[in-house]
Design an enzyme around this catalytic site. Structure first.
Site, PDB file in Angstrom:
ATOM      1  N   ARG A  75      30.488  52.533 -76.491  1.00  0.00           N
ATOM      2  CA  ARG A  75      29.786  51.590 -75.626  1.00  0.00           C
ATOM      3  C   ARG A  75      30.146  51.793 -74.142  1.00  0.00           C
ATOM      4  O   ARG A  75      30.113  52.917 -73.667  1.00  0.00           O
ATOM      5  CB  ARG A  75      30.072  50.156 -76.118  1.00  0.00           C
ATOM      6  CG  ARG A  75      29.449  49.912 -77.508  1.00  0.00           C
ATOM      7  CD  ARG A  75      29.918  48.626 -78.187  1.00  0.00           C
ATOM      8  NE  ARG A  75      29.778  47.453 -77.367  1.00  0.00           N
ATOM      9  CZ  ARG A  75      28.632  46.774 -77.165  1.00  0.00           C
ATOM     10  NH1 ARG A  75      27.542  47.178 -77.772  1.00  0.00           N
ATOM     11  NH2 ARG A  75      28.615  45.710 -76.394  1.00  0.00           N
TER      12      ARG A  75
ATOM     13  N   ASP B  41      33.343  39.524 -66.122  1.00  0.00           N
ATOM     14  CA  ASP B  41      32.074  39.101 -66.725  1.00  0.00           C
ATOM     15  C   ASP B  41      31.488  38.044 -65.800  1.00  0.00           C
ATOM     16  O   ASP B  41      32.196  37.100 -65.431  1.00  0.00           O
ATOM     17  CB  ASP B  41      32.349  38.513 -68.122  1.00  0.00           C
ATOM     18  CG  ASP B  41      31.078  38.306 -68.929  1.00  0.00           C
ATOM     19  OD1 ASP B  41      30.087  37.820 -68.350  1.00  0.00           O
ATOM     20  OD2 ASP B  41      31.087  38.613 -70.123  1.00  0.00           O
TER      21      ASP B  41
ATOM     22  N   TYR C 104      36.961  33.119 -74.383  1.00  0.00           N
ATOM     23  CA  TYR C 104      36.610  34.381 -73.716  1.00  0.00           C
ATOM     24  C   TYR C 104      36.400  34.149 -72.212  1.00  0.00           C
ATOM     25  O   TYR C 104      36.907  34.910 -71.382  1.00  0.00           O
ATOM     26  CB  TYR C 104      35.340  34.956 -74.351  1.00  0.00           C
ATOM     27  CG  TYR C 104      34.737  36.111 -73.587  1.00  0.00           C
ATOM     28  CD1 TYR C 104      35.237  37.403 -73.738  1.00  0.00           C
ATOM     29  CD2 TYR C 104      33.654  35.913 -72.720  1.00  0.00           C
ATOM     30  CE1 TYR C 104      34.682  38.467 -73.031  1.00  0.00           C
ATOM     31  CE2 TYR C 104      33.094  36.968 -72.019  1.00  0.00           C
ATOM     32  CZ  TYR C 104      33.611  38.235 -72.176  1.00  0.00           C
ATOM     33  OH  TYR C 104      33.058  39.285 -71.481  1.00  0.00           O
TER      34      TYR C 104
HETATM   35  N1  LIG Z   1      28.558  44.219 -73.263  1.00  0.00           N
HETATM   36  C1  LIG Z   1      28.252  43.257 -72.392  1.00  0.00           C
HETATM   37  O1  LIG Z   1      27.125  42.716 -72.351  1.00  0.00           O
HETATM   38  C2  LIG Z   1      29.284  42.804 -71.391  1.00  0.00           C
HETATM   39  C3  LIG Z   1      28.945  41.762 -70.515  1.00  0.00           C
HETATM   40  C4  LIG Z   1      29.896  41.348 -69.589  1.00  0.00           C
HETATM   41  C5  LIG Z   1      31.135  41.946 -69.540  1.00  0.00           C
HETATM   42  N2  LIG Z   1      31.434  42.961 -70.404  1.00  0.00           N
HETATM   43  C6  LIG Z   1      32.753  43.574 -70.323  1.00  0.00           C
HETATM   44  O2  LIG Z   1      32.586  44.977 -70.144  1.00  0.00           O
HETATM   45  C7  LIG Z   1      33.588  45.683 -70.883  1.00  0.00           C
HETATM   46  C8  LIG Z   1      32.914  46.645 -71.860  1.00  0.00           C
HETATM   47  O3  LIG Z   1      32.053  45.900 -72.727  1.00  0.00           O
HETATM   48  P1  LIG Z   1      31.770  46.375 -74.227  1.00  0.00           P
HETATM   49  O4  LIG Z   1      30.762  45.428 -74.763  1.00  0.00           O
HETATM   50  O5  LIG Z   1      31.538  47.846 -74.268  1.00  0.00           O
HETATM   51  O6  LIG Z   1      33.221  46.051 -74.880  1.00  0.00           O
HETATM   52  P2  LIG Z   1      33.567  45.915 -76.444  1.00  0.00           P
HETATM   53  O7  LIG Z   1      32.709  46.853 -77.219  1.00  0.00           O
HETATM   54  O8  LIG Z   1      33.523  44.454 -76.835  1.00  0.00           O
HETATM   55  O9  LIG Z   1      35.111  46.335 -76.497  1.00  0.00           O
HETATM   56  C9  LIG Z   1      35.571  47.605 -76.042  1.00  0.00           C
HETATM   57  C10 LIG Z   1      36.735  48.076 -76.866  1.00  0.00           C
HETATM   58  O10 LIG Z   1      37.884  47.246 -76.653  1.00  0.00           O
HETATM   59  C11 LIG Z   1      38.808  47.613 -77.660  1.00  0.00           C
HETATM   60  N3  LIG Z   1      39.743  46.528 -77.953  1.00  0.00           N
HETATM   61  C12 LIG Z   1      39.477  45.246 -78.295  1.00  0.00           C
HETATM   62  N4  LIG Z   1      40.633  44.570 -78.519  1.00  0.00           N
HETATM   63  C13 LIG Z   1      41.638  45.462 -78.325  1.00  0.00           C
HETATM   64  C14 LIG Z   1      43.046  45.390 -78.432  1.00  0.00           C
HETATM   65  N5  LIG Z   1      43.702  44.272 -78.793  1.00  0.00           N
HETATM   66  N6  LIG Z   1      43.772  46.515 -78.160  1.00  0.00           N
HETATM   67  C15 LIG Z   1      43.160  47.651 -77.815  1.00  0.00           C
HETATM   68  N7  LIG Z   1      41.822  47.795 -77.715  1.00  0.00           N
HETATM   69  C16 LIG Z   1      41.081  46.706 -77.964  1.00  0.00           C
HETATM   70  C17 LIG Z   1      37.994  48.005 -78.904  1.00  0.00           C
HETATM   71  O11 LIG Z   1      38.439  49.309 -79.279  1.00  0.00           O
HETATM   72  P3  LIG Z   1      38.325  49.890 -80.799  1.00  0.00           P
HETATM   73  O12 LIG Z   1      36.847  49.889 -81.112  1.00  0.00           O
HETATM   74  O13 LIG Z   1      38.891  51.246 -80.694  1.00  0.00           O
HETATM   75  O14 LIG Z   1      39.111  48.961 -81.680  1.00  0.00           O
HETATM   76  C18 LIG Z   1      36.545  48.008 -78.381  1.00  0.00           C
HETATM   77  O15 LIG Z   1      35.788  49.094 -78.839  1.00  0.00           O
HETATM   78  C19 LIG Z   1      34.447  44.618 -71.555  1.00  0.00           C
HETATM   79  O16 LIG Z   1      35.574  44.336 -70.776  1.00  0.00           O
HETATM   80  C20 LIG Z   1      33.528  43.416 -71.613  1.00  0.00           C
HETATM   81  O17 LIG Z   1      34.209  42.178 -71.677  1.00  0.00           O
HETATM   82  C21 LIG Z   1      30.530  43.400 -71.315  1.00  0.00           C
END
Ligand SMILES: NC(=O)c1ccc[n+]([C@@H]2O[C@H](COP(=O)([O-])OP(=O)(O)OC[C@H]3O[C@@H](n4cnc5c(N)ncnc54)[C@H](OP(=O)(O)O)[C@@H]3O)[C@@H](O)[C@H]2O)c1
Length: 251
Positions: A18, A145, A158
């Site tokens: 992602r 976020d 969160y």
């Molecule tokens: N997607 C959105 O719409 C959105 C919106 C606003 C902000 N964001 C922010 O943008 C960033 C990327 O978003 P995303 O949706 O791609 O993130 P995500 O898929 O929810 O998480 C990214 C990775 O974080 C790792 N992770 C979670 N808990 C962990 C832990 N305790 N120790 C180590 N690794 C951990 C996981 O790795 P593994 O898979 O290897 O376990 C997961 O694949 C994040 O910070 C998110 O909060 C996203």
């Protein structure tokens, strides 16, 4: 062995899939050697590293750690810095956990999963990386976020964790200046989570309210991360919204 020992080195947490994978790929294309951190997604991390190393041999490394544990953060950063003999130029605190926590259902496990997986991980990775980043004159970018300003209903834990990352960004920017810049990228709604956290109606309402008329994607975020890491060296403590204008719209 690397083909160019002088390349800058970036550690991106949660980078197997992602948005994190998009950030790692973009920084790699910009000339960084990258450490692709993962927790459970070993297969995706190895595939990404293989692809990056096929482009430039020896330029990417996969490294596992549970970042809810400060010892995991420290071990990851030690390994990342040791990879290039003590060089670390960039830390991108992207790892995150995300789920709904309606009031009345919140327990200690939910608190720890969401606060530790977001805020605590960013703090302890930053603390461990600080000496290496001071030495290189490097930078940190945290992923926040825009919903910390306008919280999503039933995501209080969160939202609080991400709001903590905003405070952490500003506090560390002050504490690590002048050697290290610390900024944040604050995405709006990006590619939807795979787990079906949102209903179809919630998705449709969110998408309809974005002035730039589309969801964000990994490239949008990666370009902003790159800008804050190396595109400008006089910005610190800033939170850059990358949300298609969604935060401008009243609800
Ligand atoms: N997607 C959105 O719409 C959105 C919106 C606003 C902000 N964001 C922010 O943008 C960033 C990327 O978003 P995303 O949706 O791609 O993130 P995500 O898929 O929810 O998480 C990214 C990775 O974080 C790792 N992770 C979670 N808990 C962990 C832990 N305790 N120790 C180590 N690794 C951990 C996981 O790795 P593994 O898979 O290897 O376990 C997961 O694949 C994040 O910070 C998110 O909060 C996203």
């Amino acid at each position: 062995m690397t083909d160019s020992p002088s390349r800058p080195v970036a550690l991106v947490t949660g980078a197997a899939r992602r948005i994190g994978a998009a950030i790692a790929s973009h920084l790699h294309a910009c000339g960084y050697d990258v450490i692709v951190h993962y927790r459970r997604s070993a297969h995706d991390a190895e595939r990404l590293v293989e692809r990056l190393n096929a482009d430039r041999p020896g330029s990417a490394l996969a490294a596992a750690a549970d970042l809810a544990d400060p010892a995991g953060c420290e071990a990851l950063v030690e390994r990342a810095a040791a990879w290039r003999g003590g060089r670390l130029d960039a830390l991108v605190n992207n790892a995150s956990s995300f789920r709904r926590t309606p009031l009345g259902t919140i327990d200690d496990a939910a608190w720890h999963e969401l606060v530790d997986g977001n805020l605590k991980a960013a703090l302890f990775c930053s603390q461990a990386a600080a000496p290496w980043l001071r030495a290189s004159g490097g930078a940190i970018v945290n992923l926040c976020d825009v919903h910390t300003e306008r919280p999503l209903r039933e995501f209080s834990v969160y939202s609080a964790a991400k709001a903590g990352i905003v405070a952490l960004t500003r506090a560390l920017a002050l504490e690590l200046a002048p050697a290290v810049r610390v900024n944040a990228v604050s995405p709006g709604s990006l590619d939807w989570p795979e787990e079906g956290i949102f209903t179809d109606a919630e998705r449709a309402a969110t998408e309809a309210a974005i002035p730039l008329a589309r969801l964000g994607n990994g490239r949008d975020i990666a370009q902003a991360v790159e800008f804050l890491l190396r595109g400008n060296r006089y910005v610190t403590g800033h939170v850059l919204a990358v949300d298609g204008g969604a935060s401008l719209v009243s609800r």
